[in-house]
Scaffold this motif. Structure first.
Motif, short mmCIF file in Angstrom:
data_model
loop_
_atom_site.label_atom_id
_atom_site.label_comp_id
_atom_site.label_asym_id
_atom_site.label_seq_id
_atom_site.Cartn_x
_atom_site.Cartn_y
_atom_site.Cartn_z
N VAL A 57 0.86 -1.18 0.00
CA VAL A 57 0.00 0.00 0.00
C VAL A 57 0.90 1.23 0.00
CG1 VAL A 57 -1.76 1.30 1.25
CG2 VAL A 57 -1.82 -1.20 1.26
N ILE A 58 0.60 2.19 -0.90
CA ILE A 58 1.37 3.43 -0.97
C ILE A 58 0.40 4.59 -0.76
CG2 ILE A 58 2.93 4.84 -2.34
CD1 ILE A 58 3.72 2.34 -3.88
N GLU A 59 0.78 5.53 0.09
CA GLU A 59 -0.11 6.61 0.48
C GLU A 59 0.57 7.97 0.34
OE1 GLU A 59 -1.86 7.65 4.77
OE2 GLU A 59 -2.70 5.80 3.91
N ILE A 60 -0.20 8.94 -0.16
CA ILE A 60 0.27 10.32 -0.25
C ILE A 60 -0.82 11.24 0.28
CG2 ILE A 60 1.86 9.94 -2.17
CD1 ILE A 60 -0.27 10.93 -4.08
N GLY A 61 -0.43 12.43 0.73
CA GLY A 61 -1.37 13.38 1.29
C GLY A 61 -1.66 13.07 2.74
N HIS A 62 -2.67 13.77 3.30
CA HIS A 62 -3.04 13.52 4.68
C HIS A 62 -4.46 14.03 4.93
CE1 HIS A 62 -1.46 17.66 4.64
NE2 HIS A 62 -2.33 17.90 5.60
N GLY A 63 -5.09 13.50 5.94
CA GLY A 63 -6.41 13.93 6.32
C GLY A 63 -7.52 13.30 5.49
N LYS A 64 -8.73 13.86 5.70
CA LYS A 64 -9.92 13.35 5.03
C LYS A 64 -10.28 14.20 3.82
CE LYS A 64 -11.63 9.81 7.42
NZ LYS A 64 -12.07 8.55 6.81
N PRO A 65 -10.93 13.58 2.82
CA PRO A 65 -11.32 12.17 2.76
C PRO A 65 -10.14 11.29 2.36
CG PRO A 65 -11.95 13.24 0.73
CD PRO A 65 -11.38 14.32 1.61
N VAL A 66 -10.30 10.00 2.60
CA VAL A 66 -9.32 9.02 2.12
C VAL A 66 -9.90 8.37 0.87
CG1 VAL A 66 -8.00 6.94 2.63
CG2 VAL A 66 -8.48 8.59 4.46
#
Length: 375
Positions: A57-66
């Motif tokens: 799993v690769i994630e960028i940014g932060h906060g909502k929404p996901v």
């Protein structure tokens, strides 16, 4: 968006070529996992891998929404030109390339401006068990919207046509054994021939009648009995059955009939027939909000002439376990027309690779619209 994706095109061609030429079957996608990971190790993103299973799993940014995008990463094991091998005949190499390209475009453009983008590279879709494993790892617990995709065969969509939803049916894979005693070829009265029982089983499967208004099918996809000594009547065999139904209710009806057939043949021939469900894929659960956002992305990037209505197909995909297990998820799958032929899972499946950049544009637009609308 188009110019940004075009800048990545030569790199994406190389990525697709690598993935296509290095297929790995379900639960063995470790080199595929490592390859995708190394593409992004030097970028500003969070990468999560797992000790007990492949995938990442690769994630960028932060906060909502996901907002998440999922690609399946496994290949099929099938006979190609006389030899069994791993083979990307279901388009997962393209799905990976599309999600990789979307992530690369986000990193170049500095997206998301709001919220979190999560890119899920999931193993074992072909086994129907990869999504369930990732659900158990809490990967989608905080996800608000989830987008998947699948190349569609020519009989469903032509090149350049897209649909905002794929309404998959249910699929179930059943393995069975016939357990009896062998006998001499000259004494057929001393046992029940497992091959004959298998033939009778196929005939009874073909005689199943369920409401024809609901698409469904059941067929034997593997059967092994006997050995090198051709003067032995085999009493035992192994087999597999593939079930498809557009609704979960009809799938249950099919399953009950198959168990009744196995019990009947076992009693008649005085042998033991055992059945075991090895994978169980439920019919799709889609969300109108997600479908609407995907429809808007298709219109924006390709124009209304390339937008088609949601497809109803008897094929299955374990993507839908995410929404079944986590009902809060709003999800849909993008259907991609690419002149795919002769068909999905055909060992010589081909499609028009030029569709990949356009699919990236659509997915990028859908994710960005979602983040902006629900921030």
């Amino acid at each position: 968006m188009k110019e940004l994706v075009n800048e990545l095109n030569s790199q994406l061609i190389g990525i697709f070529s690598h993935l296509h030429n290095n297929p790995e079957v379900s639960w063995n996608e470790y080199k595929t996992t490592d390859y995708i990971k190394q593409l992004f190790e030097d970028h500003n993103c969070k990468i999560t891998t797992f000790e007990d299973v492949p995938g990442l799993v690769i994630e960028i940014g932060h906060g909502k929404p996901v907002v998440a995008a999922r690609a399946d990463i496994d290949a099929l094991w099938q006979e190609v030109d006389g030899s069994f091998t791993a083979n990307h005949s279901c388009g997962h190499d393209a799905h990976m390339t599309i999600v990789i390209g979307t992530l690369m475009a986000c990193l170049r453009k500095g997206l998301p401006e709001k919220g979190t983008f999560r890119f899920i590279f999931q193993p074992a879709e072909e086994k129907g068990t990869g999504a369930l494993a990732f659900v158990e790892k809490a990967i989608v617990n905080d996800v608000d919207f989830l987008y998947g995709m699948h190349l569609r065969p020519l009989e469903e969509l032509h090149h350049g046509q897209f649909t905002p939803a794929i309404r998959h049916g249910a699929a179930r894979f059943v393995e069975g054994t016939i357990q009896g005693d062998d006998a001499h070829g000259a004494r057929p009265h001393l046992n029940a021939n497992a091959i004959q029982i298998g033939a009778e089983l196929i005939q009874h499967l073909n005689n199943i009648h369920i409401n024809p208004m609901v698409p469904h099918s059941v067929k034997m996809t593997a059967f092994q009995a006997g050995g090198e000594s051709h003067n032995i009547i085999p009493g035992s065999a192994n087999f597999a059955v593939d079930l498809r139904a557009q609704t979960n209710a009809v799938m249950q009806e099919l399953t009950e009939k198959i168990h009744n057939i196995a019990d009947m043949l076992g009693n008649y021939h005085d042998v033991e027939i055992n059945l075991k469900t090895t994978a169980d894929i439920a019919a799709s659960v889609t969300n109108q909000e997600a479908i609407q956002l995907m429809e808007e992305a298709i219109r924006e990037t390709t124009g209304s002439d390339h937008l088609e209505q949601p497809i109803v197909t008897t094929g299955g995909d374990d993507f839908h376990f995410y929404t079944i297990k986590k009902p809060h998820l709003k999800a849909t799958m993008l259907g991609i027309g690419c002149d795919l032929q002769p068909g999905l899972h055909h060992p010589k499946m081909t499609f028009n690779h030029s569709i990949i950049p356009k699919a990236i544009e659509i997915l990028l637009s859908a994710m960005n619209k979602t983040a902006e609308s629900y921030a």
